[in-house]
Design a protein around this motif. Structure first.
Motif, short mmCIF file in Angstrom:
data_model
loop_
_atom_site.label_atom_id
_atom_site.label_comp_id
_atom_site.label_asym_id
_atom_site.label_seq_id
_atom_site.Cartn_x
_atom_site.Cartn_y
_atom_site.Cartn_z
N GLY A 1 0.81 -1.21 0.00
CA GLY A 1 0.00 0.00 0.00
C GLY A 1 0.84 1.26 0.00
O GLY A 1 0.48 2.27 -0.62
N THR A 2 1.98 1.21 0.69
CA THR A 2 2.87 2.36 0.75
C THR A 2 3.45 2.67 -0.64
O THR A 2 3.55 3.84 -1.03
CB THR A 2 4.00 2.11 1.76
OG1 THR A 2 3.43 1.91 3.05
CG2 THR A 2 4.97 3.28 1.81
N ARG A 3 3.83 1.63 -1.37
CA ARG A 3 4.38 1.82 -2.72
C ARG A 3 3.30 2.40 -3.65
O ARG A 3 3.58 3.29 -4.46
CB ARG A 3 4.90 0.50 -3.26
CG ARG A 3 5.41 0.53 -4.69
CD ARG A 3 6.61 1.50 -4.84
NE ARG A 3 7.23 1.33 -6.14
CZ ARG A 3 8.27 0.53 -6.38
NH1 ARG A 3 8.79 -0.21 -5.40
NH2 ARG A 3 8.79 0.44 -7.58
N VAL A 4 2.07 1.89 -3.55
CA VAL A 4 0.98 2.41 -4.37
C VAL A 4 0.73 3.88 -4.06
O VAL A 4 0.53 4.70 -4.96
CB VAL A 4 -0.30 1.58 -4.17
CG1 VAL A 4 -1.50 2.26 -4.83
CG2 VAL A 4 -0.12 0.18 -4.74
N LEU A 5 0.74 4.25 -2.78
CA LEU A 5 0.56 5.64 -2.39
C LEU A 5 1.63 6.52 -3.02
O LEU A 5 1.32 7.58 -3.61
CB LEU A 5 0.60 5.77 -0.87
CG LEU A 5 0.55 7.19 -0.30
CD1 LEU A 5 -0.77 7.87 -0.64
CD2 LEU A 5 0.76 7.18 1.22
N LEU A 6 2.89 6.12 -2.91
CA LEU A 6 3.97 6.91 -3.50
C LEU A 6 3.79 7.04 -5.01
O LEU A 6 3.88 8.15 -5.57
CB LEU A 6 5.32 6.25 -3.20
CG LEU A 6 6.52 6.86 -3.93
CD1 LEU A 6 6.74 8.30 -3.52
CD2 LEU A 6 7.78 6.03 -3.71
N ASP A 7 3.54 5.92 -5.68
CA ASP A 7 3.44 5.96 -7.14
C ASP A 7 2.25 6.80 -7.61
O ASP A 7 2.32 7.48 -8.64
CB ASP A 7 3.34 4.54 -7.70
CG ASP A 7 4.67 3.79 -7.63
OD1 ASP A 7 5.70 4.46 -7.44
OD2 ASP A 7 4.67 2.55 -7.75
N LYS B 1 1.01 9.41 -5.94
CA LYS B 1 1.40 10.81 -5.71
C LYS B 1 2.35 11.30 -6.80
O LYS B 1 2.22 12.43 -7.30
CB LYS B 1 2.05 10.95 -4.33
CG LYS B 1 1.12 10.73 -3.15
CD LYS B 1 0.08 11.83 -3.05
CE LYS B 1 -0.77 11.67 -1.79
NZ LYS B 1 -1.80 12.74 -1.66
N LEU B 2 3.31 10.45 -7.18
CA LEU B 2 4.24 10.84 -8.24
C LEU B 2 3.51 11.03 -9.56
O LEU B 2 3.78 11.98 -10.31
CB LEU B 2 5.33 9.78 -8.39
CG LEU B 2 6.30 9.61 -7.21
CD1 LEU B 2 7.30 8.51 -7.50
CD2 LEU B 2 7.02 10.91 -6.91
N ARG B 3 2.57 10.12 -9.86
CA ARG B 3 1.81 10.23 -11.10
C ARG B 3 1.03 11.54 -11.16
O ARG B 3 1.02 12.23 -12.19
CB ARG B 3 0.85 9.04 -11.22
CG ARG B 3 -0.02 9.06 -12.48
CD ARG B 3 -0.94 7.85 -12.52
NE ARG B 3 -1.92 7.88 -11.44
CZ ARG B 3 -3.06 8.58 -11.48
NH1 ARG B 3 -3.34 9.34 -12.53
NH2 ARG B 3 -3.91 8.52 -10.46
N LEU B 4 0.39 11.90 -10.06
CA LEU B 4 -0.40 13.12 -10.03
C LEU B 4 0.46 14.38 -10.13
O LEU B 4 0.00 15.41 -10.61
CB LEU B 4 -1.24 13.16 -8.75
CG LEU B 4 -2.35 12.10 -8.66
CD1 LEU B 4 -2.99 12.11 -7.28
CD2 LEU B 4 -3.41 12.32 -9.73
N MET B 5 1.72 14.27 -9.67
CA MET B 5 2.65 15.40 -9.78
C MET B 5 3.38 15.41 -11.11
O MET B 5 4.12 16.35 -11.40
CB MET B 5 3.66 15.36 -8.64
CG MET B 5 3.08 15.63 -7.27
SD MET B 5 4.35 15.88 -5.98
CE MET B 5 5.21 14.31 -6.02
N GLY B 6 3.22 14.36 -11.91
CA GLY B 6 3.92 14.28 -13.18
C GLY B 6 5.39 13.95 -13.02
O GLY B 6 6.22 14.33 -13.87
N VAL B 7 5.74 13.25 -11.96
CA VAL B 7 7.14 12.89 -11.67
C VAL B 7 7.36 11.42 -12.00
O VAL B 7 6.55 10.56 -11.63
CB VAL B 7 7.47 13.14 -10.18
CG1 VAL B 7 8.90 12.68 -9.87
CG2 VAL B 7 7.30 14.61 -9.84
N ILE B 8 8.44 11.12 -12.70
CA ILE B 8 8.79 9.74 -13.03
C ILE B 8 9.69 9.18 -11.94
O ILE B 8 10.77 9.71 -11.66
CB ILE B 8 9.50 9.68 -14.39
CG1 ILE B 8 8.56 10.19 -15.49
CG2 ILE B 8 9.94 8.23 -14.71
CD1 ILE B 8 9.21 10.29 -16.86
N GLY B 9 9.23 8.10 -11.31
CA GLY B 9 9.96 7.55 -10.18
C GLY B 9 11.39 7.14 -10.51
O GLY B 9 12.28 7.26 -9.66
N ASP B 10 11.62 6.66 -11.73
CA ASP B 10 12.95 6.19 -12.12
C ASP B 10 14.01 7.28 -11.96
O ASP B 10 15.20 6.98 -11.83
CB ASP B 10 12.94 5.72 -13.57
CG ASP B 10 12.15 4.44 -13.76
OD1 ASP B 10 11.92 3.75 -12.75
OD2 ASP B 10 11.76 4.13 -14.90
#
Length: 324
Positions: free
Chosen positions: A210-216, A218-227
């Motif tokens: 759940g923590t990973r999904v939350l982070l991903d 949030k990154l998607r909504l900010m337009g940030v690529i996790g890589d």
């Protein structure tokens, strides 16, 4: 040497936790140990493996727990989770899926009320737990999966991941989720937007948690690529392992629940979101034992008091049916 044997205090010093927490990790199967005479010993390589990625999913039997001596069941490691999940549920086996302390409490209560039931724990994370429930490999699953589009927890995931099956979703409780940072917050981190900074490194959770999904989300909504974030691919399988890495200064940000880092020194918590932790079962099972007993336990004052005491949950909605 990598295989040096450490005592509990030495492990506690390395992880920056209390010695009692080390014993709890051993009981929960998150650290493998051995006996040298009457003393518990843990290999240095085992501690390093825990820091680098956490422990592997394990199955546990609560039958050796003596009620009243400890709020957590005495847990016995099984050889492999796949030995159970490759077959359909059968006989008196009852598998509770999830990683949280609340499930230790639930398994304890259930083992007292239904003495003939063989209760097992699986430490599959939220996403994989729902999938295992859909496949009939576990009896109940738990999740804290945030949908960034709807700003809600679990319902949209459960409905999509269990086609043709009517689910029953019951609230276990609410808890604060946020950032783990080094004591004193030397990087001046305040919120999700700090993940855009080039001077920040993180330690992540495994895919499906759940923590990973939350982070991903949030990154998607900010337009940030996790890589592009330093440390994005450095994964751990528990909140405690993430907090320990932060305490050692090996990353600037970890993400987890407030209770997940409480026994780790040298770490501050920045609350960012109140998350919902829910239990999922098939609606067709709701009128059967021990499913009915689970619902009664969740609504009991005793369980709520234990949940507040050991997990510091908000129990205002504990036992509430969220979806059916």
């Amino acid at each position: 040497m990598d295989n040096d044997l450490l005592n509990a205090q030495e492990v506690a010093d390395i992880l920056k936790i209390s010695r009692n927490t080390v014993y709890e990790l051993i009981k929960r199967g998150e650290l493998n140990s051995s006996k040298v005479g009457k003393q518990v010993r843990i290999s240095r390589s085992e501690v390093e493996a825990y820091l680098n990625g956490g422990s592997s999913p394990t199955m546990f039997n609560t039958k050796d727990f003596v009620a009243g001596n400890n709020p957590h069941p005495k847990l016995i490691k099984k050889p492999s989770y796949t030995h159970v999940v490759d077959e359909n549920i059968r006989g008196n086996e009852f598998i509770i899926c999830g990683q949280d302390i609340s499930l230790d409490l639930l398994a304890n209560y259930l083992s007292i009320y239904v003495e003939t039931l063989q209760i097992y724990r699986s430490h599959l994370a939220s996403y994989n737990g729902i999938y295992a429930l859909y496949q009939g490999r576990v009896n109940v699953a738990t999740a804290h999966l945030w949908d960034g589009e709807l700003d809600e927890y679990n319902i949209s995931y459960v409905r999509k991941m269990m086609p043709g099956i009517s689910p029953l979703i019951i609230r276990i409780g609410k808890r604060r989720h946020g950032f783990y940072v080094q004591k004193g917050n030397p990087k001046g981190i305040v919120g999700w937007s700090d993940l855009k900074r080039t001077d920040i490194s993180i330690v992540n959770r495994e895919k499906g948690s759940g923590t990973r999904v939350l982070l991903d989300e949030k990154l998607r909504l900010m337009g940030v690529i996790g890589d592009y974030i330093e440390g994005y691919h450095h994964e751990c399988k528990s909140h405690l392992a993430v907090a320990s890495i932060i305490s050692h200064g090996e990353a600037d940000i970890g993400i987890g629940s407030e209770t997940g880092m409480m026994n780790v020194s040298g770490v501050d918590f920045i609350p960012l979101q109140m998350e919902c932790y829910d239990l999922i079962m098939r609606l067709s099972d709701a009128d059967k034992q021990p499913y009915k007993q689970i619902m009664e336990i969740l609504t009991s004052d005793a369980f709520k008091m234990d949940l507040q005491s050991f997990g510091r949950y908000d129990t205002s909605e504990t036992g509430k049916i969220i979806w059916k």
